[in-house]
Design a protein around this motif. Structure first.
Motif, PDB file in Angstrom:
ATOM      1  N   VAL A 103      39.406  40.469  44.606  1.00  0.00           N
ATOM      2  CA  VAL A 103      38.400  41.401  43.664  1.00  0.00           C
ATOM      3  C   VAL A 103      39.042  40.813  42.481  1.00  0.00           C
ATOM      4  O   VAL A 103      38.174  40.533  41.354  1.00  0.00           O
ATOM      5  CB  VAL A 103      38.740  42.575  43.991  1.00  0.00           C
ATOM      6  CG1 VAL A 103      38.104  43.413  42.952  1.00  0.00           C
ATOM      7  CG2 VAL A 103      37.807  42.984  45.476  1.00  0.00           C
ATOM      8  N   GLU A 104      40.335  41.291  41.843  1.00  0.00           N
ATOM      9  CA  GLU A 104      40.551  41.183  40.627  1.00  0.00           C
ATOM     10  C   GLU A 104      40.741  39.538  40.046  1.00  0.00           C
ATOM     11  O   GLU A 104      40.586  39.501  39.141  1.00  0.00           O
ATOM     12  CB  GLU A 104      42.019  41.403  40.375  1.00  0.00           C
ATOM     13  CG  GLU A 104      43.265  40.808  41.092  1.00  0.00           C
ATOM     14  CD  GLU A 104      43.747  39.572  40.238  1.00  0.00           C
ATOM     15  OE1 GLU A 104      43.964  39.760  39.009  1.00  0.00           O
ATOM     16  OE2 GLU A 104      43.901  38.534  40.559  1.00  0.00           O
ATOM     17  N   THR A 164      36.974  39.554  38.520  1.00  0.00           N
ATOM     18  CA  THR A 164      36.806  40.566  37.361  1.00  0.00           C
ATOM     19  C   THR A 164      37.634  40.303  36.191  1.00  0.00           C
ATOM     20  O   THR A 164      37.360  40.175  35.095  1.00  0.00           O
ATOM     21  CB  THR A 164      37.219  41.971  37.657  1.00  0.00           C
ATOM     22  OG1 THR A 164      38.530  42.069  38.374  1.00  0.00           O
ATOM     23  CG2 THR A 164      36.412  42.587  39.015  1.00  0.00           C
ATOM     24  N   LYS A 165      39.075  39.702  36.495  1.00  0.00           N
ATOM     25  CA  LYS A 165      40.130  39.631  35.132  1.00  0.00           C
ATOM     26  C   LYS A 165      39.433  37.950  34.692  1.00  0.00           C
ATOM     27  O   LYS A 165      39.765  37.816  33.488  1.00  0.00           O
ATOM     28  CB  LYS A 165      41.316  39.617  35.652  1.00  0.00           C
ATOM     29  CG  LYS A 165      41.660  40.813  35.895  1.00  0.00           C
ATOM     30  CD  LYS A 165      43.143  41.069  36.220  1.00  0.00           C
ATOM     31  CE  LYS A 165      43.681  42.428  36.411  1.00  0.00           C
ATOM     32  NZ  LYS A 165      45.226  42.622  36.688  1.00  0.00           N
ATOM     33  N   LEU A 224      36.586  38.924  32.263  1.00  0.00           N
ATOM     34  CA  LEU A 224      37.318  39.515  31.085  1.00  0.00           C
ATOM     35  C   LEU A 224      38.085  38.675  30.142  1.00  0.00           C
ATOM     36  O   LEU A 224      38.086  38.587  29.086  1.00  0.00           O
ATOM     37  CB  LEU A 224      38.047  40.514  31.438  1.00  0.00           C
ATOM     38  CG  LEU A 224      37.270  41.950  32.306  1.00  0.00           C
ATOM     39  CD1 LEU A 224      38.286  42.971  32.769  1.00  0.00           C
ATOM     40  CD2 LEU A 224      36.588  42.561  31.308  1.00  0.00           C
TER      41      LEU A 224
END
Length: 76
Positions: free
Chosen positions: A43-44, A47-48, A51
């Protein structure tokens, strides 16, 4: 000097690879379950990555801390 978008993409991918391995390892050490650690890391990762890319492209537009190259002027 301005970076091209593909350079930011490559930097994003390389950094997130390192960051995701770190997140999976830390998650595993804290939780003790590799399945959950991989889920958290998965998941990260996305998302990261998004970002970081936005962060990188924003900083590419900011002149703070950059030196402008001056053309070389030859006198004979």
């Amino acid at each position: 000097m301005k970076e091209k978008t593909y350079r930011s993409v490559l930097k994003t991918i390389s950094w997130r690879t390192i960051g995701t391995i770190d997140t999976i390892l830390i998650s595993y050490l804290v939780i003790g379950d590799m399945k959950w650690a991989m889920s958290i890391g998965g998941v990260e990762l996305f998302t990261k990555m998004g970002l970081y890319f936005i962060h990188e492209r924003t900083w590419n537009k900011i002149e703070l801390g950059r030196e402008k190259k001056h053309p070389i002027d030859y006198h004979i």
